[in-house]
Write a protein that holds these residues in place. Structure first.
Motif, PDB file in Angstrom:
ATOM      1  N   ALA A  74       1.189  -1.262  -0.231  1.00 49.58           N
ATOM      2  CA  ALA A  74      -0.149  -0.035  -0.196  1.00 49.58           C
ATOM      3  C   ALA A  74       0.533   1.298  -0.213  1.00 49.58           C
ATOM      4  N   GLY A  75       2.204   1.267   0.040  1.00 44.45           N
ATOM      5  CA  GLY A  75       3.027   2.346   0.093  1.00 44.45           C
ATOM      6  C   GLY A  75       3.299   2.982   1.180  1.00 44.45           C
ATOM      7  N   GLY A  76       2.884   2.245   2.567  1.00 45.15           N
ATOM      8  CA  GLY A  76       4.533   2.420   3.026  1.00 45.15           C
ATOM      9  C   GLY A  76       5.447   1.448   3.832  1.00 45.15           C
ATOM     10  N   LEU A  77       6.181   1.815   4.911  1.00 43.10           N
ATOM     11  CA  LEU A  77       7.176   1.832   5.667  1.00 43.10           C
ATOM     12  C   LEU A  77       6.606   1.022   6.891  1.00 43.10           C
ATOM     13  N   PRO A  78       6.870  -0.177   6.615  1.00 41.91           N
ATOM     14  CA  PRO A  78       6.408  -1.418   7.917  1.00 41.91           C
ATOM     15  C   PRO A  78       7.637  -1.105   9.118  1.00 41.91           C
ATOM     16  N   ARG A  79       7.361  -0.597  10.565  1.00 42.26           N
ATOM     17  CA  ARG A  79       8.083  -0.913  11.501  1.00 42.26           C
ATOM     18  C   ARG A  79       7.873  -1.921  12.466  1.00 42.26           C
ATOM     19  N   GLU A  80       8.303  -3.014  13.089  1.00 43.65           N
ATOM     20  CA  GLU A  80       7.579  -3.387  14.118  1.00 43.65           C
ATOM     21  C   GLU A  80       8.092  -3.497  15.000  1.00 43.65           C
ATOM     22  N   PHE A  81       7.977  -3.550  16.235  1.00 47.34           N
ATOM     23  CA  PHE A  81       8.687  -3.515  16.877  1.00 47.34           C
ATOM     24  C   PHE A  81       7.689  -4.577  18.780  1.00 47.34           C
ATOM     25  N   PRO A  82       7.931  -4.583  19.489  1.00 45.59           N
ATOM     26  CA  PRO A  82       7.719  -5.685  20.771  1.00 45.59           C
ATOM     27  C   PRO A  82       7.407  -4.730  21.787  1.00 45.59           C
ATOM     28  N   THR A  83       6.610  -5.415  22.123  1.00 42.25           N
ATOM     29  CA  THR A  83       5.964  -5.048  23.527  1.00 42.25           C
ATOM     30  C   THR A  83       5.443  -6.478  24.813  1.00 42.25           C
ATOM     31  N   ILE A  84       5.749  -6.025  25.654  1.00 41.54           N
ATOM     32  CA  ILE A  84       5.578  -7.085  27.183  1.00 41.54           C
ATOM     33  C   ILE A  84       4.008  -8.284  26.259  1.00 41.54           C
ATOM     34  N   SER A  85       4.517  -8.993  26.443  1.00 43.20           N
ATOM     35  CA  SER A  85       3.741 -10.741  26.707  1.00 43.20           C
ATOM     36  C   SER A  85       2.768 -11.161  27.822  1.00 43.20           C
ATOM     37  N   LEU A  86       1.556 -11.182  27.454  1.00 38.49           N
ATOM     38  CA  LEU A  86       1.002 -12.025  28.299  1.00 38.49           C
ATOM     39  C   LEU A  86       0.105 -13.366  28.347  1.00 38.49           C
ATOM     40  N   GLY A  87       1.328 -13.813  28.519  1.00 34.30           N
ATOM     41  CA  GLY A  87       0.317 -15.576  28.508  1.00 34.30           C
ATOM     42  C   GLY A  87      -0.586 -16.294  29.451  1.00 34.30           C
ATOM     43  N   GLU A  88      -1.612 -16.228  29.314  1.00 28.98           N
ATOM     44  CA  GLU A  88      -2.280 -16.258  30.650  1.00 28.98           C
ATOM     45  C   GLU A  88      -2.054 -17.217  31.503  1.00 28.98           C
ATOM     46  N   VAL A  89      -1.794 -18.293  31.325  1.00 35.35           N
ATOM     47  CA  VAL A  89      -1.028 -19.855  32.346  1.00 35.35           C
ATOM     48  C   VAL A  89       0.074 -19.560  33.116  1.00 35.35           C
ATOM     49  N   PHE A  90       0.839 -18.776  31.997  1.00 32.57           N
ATOM     50  CA  PHE A  90       2.485 -18.432  32.273  1.00 32.57           C
ATOM     51  C   PHE A  90       2.155 -17.472  33.616  1.00 32.57           C
ATOM     52  N   LEU A  91       2.109 -17.286  33.818  1.00 36.10           N
ATOM     53  CA  LEU A  91       1.949 -15.623  34.704  1.00 36.10           C
ATOM     54  C   LEU A  91       1.469 -16.406  35.977  1.00 36.10           C
ATOM     55  N   ASN A  92       2.067 -16.048  37.517  1.00 32.49           N
ATOM     56  CA  ASN A  92       2.158 -15.874  38.477  1.00 32.49           C
ATOM     57  C   ASN A  92       1.877 -13.979  39.072  1.00 32.49           C
ATOM     58  N   PRO A  93       0.571 -13.760  39.747  1.00 26.54           N
ATOM     59  CA  PRO A  93      -0.198 -14.573  39.905  1.00 26.54           C
ATOM     60  C   PRO A  93      -1.396 -14.123  38.765  1.00 26.54           C
ATOM     61  N   THR A  94      -1.458 -13.341  38.499  1.00 22.11           N
ATOM     62  CA  THR A  94      -2.529 -13.781  37.220  1.00 22.11           C
ATOM     63  C   THR A  94      -2.240 -12.862  36.001  1.00 22.11           C
TER      64      THR A  94
END
Length: 569
Positions: A74-94
């Motif tokens: 479409a004629g744009g410049l893509p720039r990927e960037f990360p944020t934190i990730s929230l895996g439901e069953v892998f986080l404590n306490p929730t």
């Protein structure tokens, strides 16, 4: 905004010399192998949240690549960037504790980095709410792209889908109906592909809500994660983001009082996750929008349940997609919807619904005049036990328990619950009311612990459901007669803190009430001895504890909620 303030020129790093900042930024961009021609194009951020602690996002790199392909086309410049990730069953306490942290990450990275529009890629339960909250606050044109639901597995000729079936089989295991060998087999057959849960849990509900709000490309909420059309949707999201960069439509023009009410109607028709009420409240709160409990109940009482999916029906998300998806539901709800709401493609909901309708599988998506239930799946409760409100999923509950009075069997917290729920000497009967305290936002971060297990001695005797009450949440994949989100919570000194073993509690779904049948003077006498829990010592946990709001306000951090009387950044 002038041409000097868009693309890579947007928000130049401040060295006290604007031209030097522009020169330095372009130099560093060229070091990444980007041509000078592309450096002059609209910049599209691609917010990704992959993690090896997040099974829902396993295909995210491929999705990000497809988005970038669409941006370039479409004629744009893509720039990927990360944020934190929230895996439901892998986080404590929730993961709920970290939803607001992710929303801050998303907001600040959108605002701080030079992008004209952004595509947010997420799926797992708290991810889409966090991304929409952050985008609403950042105010940059946004496209929400979801990862999509997983496909079902098979076990002894039966389809399985996480996580409603995981709870059903675990209940069988606790009741002694299946053995350890079979539960281990089921463990390996519940979640066999990438993607979010295969039922109308929180992830699927929020994907549908994003589309109903107008923040996603129409028809994309329900595409399975492993379907090639999911990649096509990603490419289209990239193209749409370039269009938005050139024709800016910011989230506050899409997420409005009217569109939020539309989203609540879709939630009711789906009989979606109870968590969606907290999340949609938080998203709306970022823009100063509020839906009262009274209005929520009015919407619920006017809106029929139309979709036959687990956990309250029989189907799975792959069936819902093949049956017509969110678009088919919107068409059935048309008489109740606000049709002039704007969407990310610059058209209105009315224009979408005026387009020719596709085929609809009426076994999965019912007609408006032939609903599964004439009223919506979720309601708000009030009463002296929940003066700030509570939530009840009537579509997932046992009708014979809708009007119920019973003796309280109290658990003071999650540890107490774990230690005593299966004690053979526990004084509990099927007509009792199980009460869990100190599991709300302040008490424990509000985990999905509201689906208290049936005490094993009752489960083995064939008891399938009981009234259960807490200030916790419940997984969108769960079911049962469960009162949730009681506010104020016990750890905030709410009346729930005063409940004792043997007290009588009355639930009335018809009156939308939850009552502690104890004299008010006695309740206050008990609360006078209540002490506030200790505050975490440091870091985000301390900030969260000091500023998190109660469930009726979305469990957001109080300083992130927009006061309409205050100017925005």
């Amino acid at each position: 905004m002038t041409k000097e303030d868009v693309g890579l020129n947007r928000g130049l790093t401040n060295y006290g010399d604007r031209e030097f900042a522009r020169y330095l930024r372009r130099s560093m961009a060229r070091s990444m192998g980007v041509s000078t021609d592309l450096l002059n194009k609209p910049v599209i951020g691609i917010a990704t949240s992959p993690s090896q602690f997040n099974n829902c996002h396993r295909y995210m790199p491929e999705l990000a690549e497809a988005v970038a392909r669409g941006v370039l086309a479409a004629g744009g410049l893509p720039r990927e960037f990360p944020t934190i990730s929230l895996g439901e069953v892998f986080l404590n306490p929730t993961s709920m504790v970290f939803r607001n942290l992710m929303s801050m990450d998303v907001e600040e990275m959108i605002r701080a980095q030079p992008m004209d529009a952004v595509v947010l890629i997420g799926g797992c339960d708290k991810t889409v709410p966090a991304q929409l909250m952050g985008a609403a606050s950042a105010g940059r044109p946004t496209v929400q792209l979801v990862t999509g639901p997983m496909m079902t597995g098979r076990h002894k000729g039966e389809r399985l889908g996480a996580c409603t079936d995981c709870r059903r089989f675990w209940g069988k295991f606790r009741a002694g109906e299946i053995d350890a060998t079979e539960i281990q087999q089921v463990e390996g057959r519940l979640a066999t592909t990438a993607g979010t849960c295969a039922v109308m849990g929180t992830a699927s509900t929020m994907a549908c809500i994003a589309e109903a709000l107008g923040m996603s490309i129409p028809g994309t909420a329900t595409i399975p994660a492993v379907d090639s059309q999911r990649l096509v949707a990603a490419e289209e999201a990239g193209k749409r983001a370039v269009w938005l960069a050139q024709n800016p439509i910011t989230p506050d023009r899409i997420i409005t009082q009217a569109s939020v009410e539309n989203a609540f109607r879709v939630l009711m028709a789906l009989s979606g996750s109870t968590n969606a009420i907290v999340h949609l409240t938080a998203i709306a709160g970022r823009l100063g929008i509020r839906i009262s409990p009274e209005r929520l109940n009015q919407i619920s009482d006017e809106t029929p349940v139309l979709v036959d999916l687990k956990p309250v029906g029989e189907g799975y998300m792959e069936d819902f997609h093949a049956a017509g998806g969110v678009g088919a539901v919107l068409r059935e709800l048309r008489p109740l919807l606000n049709p002039d709401c704007l969407t990310i493609d610059g058209t209105t909901l009315r224009e979408r619904l005026d387009a020719p309708a596709g085929w609809v599988d009426r076994k999965v998506i019912r007609a408006f005049d032939n609903p599964i239930s004439p009223v919506g799946g979720l309601i708000a409760l009030s009463g002296n036990l929940a003066p700030g409100g509570a939530i009840f999923k009537r579509a997932a509950a046992t009708p014979s328990l809708f009007e119920h009075e019973g003796r309280a069997v109290v658990f003071e917290g999650l540890q107490d619950l774990a230690e005593r729920i299966d004690d053979p000497d526990l004084d509990v009967n099927p007509d009792d009311v199980l009460v869990l305290k100190n599991a709300g936002p302040l008490g424990a971060g509000m985990p999905e612990a509201g689906y208290l297990p049936i005490p094993s001695k009752l489960a083995r005797a064939g008891v399938k459901d009981m009234v259960r009450i807490s200030d916790a949440r419940m997984s969108g994949t769960a079911y049962g007669t469960v009162v949730l989100h009681i506010a104020p919570e016990a750890a905030a000194g709410g009346p729930l803190a005063a409940v004792r073993n043997g007290d009588r509690i009355r639930l009335s779904v018809s009156a939308k009430r939850i009552e502690l049948l104890v004299d008010e003077a006695e309740i206050q006498r008990r609360l006078s001895a209540w002490t506030r829990p200790a505050e975490p010592a440091r870091g985000y946990q301390r900030l969260y504890h000091r500023t998190v709001t109660q469930a009726p306000d979305g469990c957001d951090l109080d300083f992130l909620i927009l006061d309409p009387a205050q100017p925005t950044l």
